[in-house]
Each structure stands twice: as structure tokens, then as C-alpha cells.
Enzyme design. Structure first.
Site, PDB file in Angstrom:
ATOM      1  N   ILE A 108      24.703 112.421  89.840  1.00 21.19           N
ATOM      2  CA  ILE A 108      26.023 113.019  89.766  1.00 21.19           C
ATOM      3  C   ILE A 108      26.167 113.793  88.460  1.00 21.19           C
ATOM      4  O   ILE A 108      25.524 113.460  87.461  1.00 21.19           O
ATOM      5  CB  ILE A 108      27.118 111.929  89.887  1.00 21.19           C
ATOM      6  CG1 ILE A 108      28.527 112.545  89.915  1.00 21.19           C
ATOM      7  CG2 ILE A 108      26.993 110.877  88.806  1.00 21.19           C
ATOM      8  CD1 ILE A 108      29.627 111.554  90.254  1.00 21.19           C
ATOM      9  N   CYS A 109      26.994 114.830  88.501  1.00 20.46           N
ATOM     10  CA  CYS A 109      27.361 115.619  87.324  1.00 20.46           C
ATOM     11  C   CYS A 109      26.151 116.404  86.803  1.00 20.46           C
ATOM     12  O   CYS A 109      25.596 117.228  87.494  1.00 20.46           O
ATOM     13  CB  CYS A 109      27.950 114.698  86.253  1.00 20.46           C
ATOM     14  SG  CYS A 109      28.814 115.545  84.914  1.00 20.46           S
ATOM     15  N   ALA A 110      25.710 116.136  85.578  1.00 17.24           N
ATOM     16  CA  ALA A 110      24.560 116.841  85.016  1.00 17.24           C
ATOM     17  C   ALA A 110      23.238 116.201  85.403  1.00 17.24           C
ATOM     18  O   ALA A 110      22.168 116.790  85.196  1.00 17.24           O
ATOM     19  CB  ALA A 110      24.679 116.893  83.490  1.00 17.24           C
ATOM     20  N   SER A 119      26.506 114.802  93.486  1.00 17.78           N
ATOM     21  CA  SER A 119      27.952 115.011  93.387  1.00 17.78           C
ATOM     22  C   SER A 119      28.263 115.749  92.096  1.00 17.78           C
ATOM     23  O   SER A 119      27.382 115.933  91.242  1.00 17.78           O
ATOM     24  CB  SER A 119      28.681 113.670  93.460  1.00 17.78           C
ATOM     25  OG  SER A 119      30.077 113.842  93.572  1.00 17.78           O
ATOM     26  N   TYR A 132      27.437 119.374  88.175  1.00 17.74           N
ATOM     27  CA  TYR A 132      28.563 119.869  87.382  1.00 17.74           C
ATOM     28  C   TYR A 132      28.409 121.385  87.253  1.00 17.74           C
ATOM     29  O   TYR A 132      27.300 121.889  87.044  1.00 17.74           O
ATOM     30  CB  TYR A 132      28.552 119.214  85.997  1.00 17.74           C
ATOM     31  CG  TYR A 132      29.857 119.389  85.262  1.00 17.74           C
ATOM     32  CD1 TYR A 132      30.952 118.606  85.603  1.00 17.74           C
ATOM     33  CD2 TYR A 132      29.983 120.329  84.255  1.00 17.74           C
ATOM     34  CE1 TYR A 132      32.163 118.757  84.943  1.00 17.74           C
ATOM     35  CE2 TYR A 132      31.185 120.494  83.585  1.00 17.74           C
ATOM     36  CZ  TYR A 132      32.275 119.703  83.939  1.00 17.74           C
ATOM     37  OH  TYR A 132      33.475 119.862  83.287  1.00 17.74           O
TER      38      TYR A 132
END
Length: 228
Positions: free
Chosen positions: A144-146, A193, A165
Site C-alpha cells: 500500500i501507498c509507496a 492500494s 500513492y
């Protein structure tokens, strides 16, 4: 003949044609009894590195445990407390080394984001080997994210659809199909995500993939993520 009954306590009850005899006032009473066998829950390994995004870490672990998944929060560099991106300190259950010695394969390996944390995950050869083995064996590999940048660094999930992200989009190479406008992207056993605000849906999707849609809906309802 055996009749299988599922109970709310996550046990399978096998009703055998057996009885326990009890005597009250010289009369015989026959009481049916059950033999209970625990079910094996799904397992997930969440890797915690210094500089990880704490919301993504805690929300994911919390939700999976609510969904009945056995989660191990493993420290990348050991079992000591880890300082996260917003100066919140989290304590892993054990070191990554110990987690892999205890159980080499999990049903899911999950990487929280955070720029520093993701960079540390990207530079870890242990994480790279772990991700490749789990992808090869059809286990869930999630970020998720980075953290999807660690997939790129280790050559994992090439050709798959994924998201991240927004500011890390330029780090996702042409080897991947980048997706915008979706909170969670699933491509086979690869789950990604976008960030802290999508962590709840990330958790719900992982619960659905590991334990089923019914359990995911139950967790969502209990947490009032929607329908409020």
C-alpha cells in the site's frame, strides 16, 4: 455418520453417534457429546520497517485480526520498537528473521507504505526473496501507498495491474500497468492500494481474499466503514 456443524467460536463440531451415560435416581440418561477440532486460520506476515506509515500498518493488522486471520507483525531489523513516519512508535511481535524461522510461508505477505519504510523494504534482499517465493507459490503479495515501489525494486509482479500513492507513480516502470482512480487494485495474487485513507478498503479486500466476502462484510458492518 458424521454431521459437520460450524460454530461461532471458529471450531468445527463433529457430532458422533456416541453418548455419555449418566444415572440420576436409578434412571439412565444418555447425553450426546461432541469432539471439537480447531480450524486452521489463514496467516499473514506484515513487515514493519523504520519510517513505515503507521496508519497503514495498524489498520491493516487490526482489520485482518478482526477477520480471523493470524497476523504476525515482523520487524525488518529486529524485534525492537520501530519509529514510524509520524513519530509513532510500534512494537513488532517478533523480528522478520524469527518470523521466517517459525513459518517460512504465509498465506499473505503485506508491505505498509511510508517513504522511508518503503525504501528500506526495497533495499532488503530478504524481503525481495520472500516476495518472489510467495508470488511464485500463488500466495497473496500486497503493498500500500509507496510500498509497491518495493515490487519494482525486486522485480515482483511484472506485467500486473497495480496502484500506489500518486507521487510515487513515476517510480512504477513500464513493466507494470499503472491504475488510477481505484482504492484497491487486485490482479491475481497481487493486491495494491493508494494510501492511509484507503487502508480500510485494503484491509477489507485482504479479508475477502483470505477468509471470504461474508467475513469481510461482517467486519465492515462492525466497524461502520459504510452504511452510517
Amino acid at each position: 455418520m458424521f454431521v459437520v456443524k460450524r460454530s461461532s467460536s471458529n471450531l468445527i463440531k463433529l457430532a458422533r453417534p456416541s453418548f455419555r451415560v449418566q444415572i440420576y435416581n436409578s434412571r439412565l440418561f444418555y447425553k450426546r457429546f461432541y469432539i471439537t477440532t480447531p480450524t486452521m486460520s489463514k496467516t499473514a506476515l506484515v513487515i514493519l520497517a523504520q519510517g513505515a506509515e503507521e496508519m497503514e500498518t495498524v489498520i491493516t493488522v487490526d482489520m485482518l485480526r478482526r477477520g480471523g486471520v493470524t497476523v504476525t507483525l515482523a520487524g525488518l531489523d529486529g524485534s525492537s520498537p520501530v519509529l514510524c513516519s509520524r513519530q509513532v512508535t510500534l512494537v513488532p511481535d517478533m523480528s522478520l528473521t524469527d518470523a521466517l524461522a517459525e513459518k517460512p510461508q504465509y498465506d499473505a505477505v503485506i508491505l505498509p507504505g511510508g517513504l522511508e519504510g518503503s525504501d528500506r523494504l526495497s533495499k532488503s534482499s530478504v524481503v525481495g526473496t520472500l516476495l518472489k517465493e510467495h508470488e511464485k507459490n500463488g500466495r497473496i503479495v500486497a503493498a500500500i501507498c509507496a510500498a509497491p515501489t518495493a515490487f519494482v525494486a525486486h522485480g515482483v509482479a511484472k506485467g500486473k495491474r497495480l496502484t500506489s500513492y500518486p507521487t510515487t507513480k513515476d517510480k512504477i516502470t513500464a513493466d507494470y500497468q499503472y491504475v488510477e482512480g481505484e482504492r484497491v487494485v487486485v490482479d491475481g495474487n497481487i493486491v495494491t492500494s493508494r494510501g492511509p485513507g484507503t487502508a480500510y478498503w485494503f484491509g477489507l479486500k485482504l479479508i475477502e481474499l483470505l477468509t471470504g466476502k461474508e467475513k469481510s462484510d461482517q467486519v465492515e458492518k462492525g466497524m461502520i466503514i459504510s452504511g452510517y
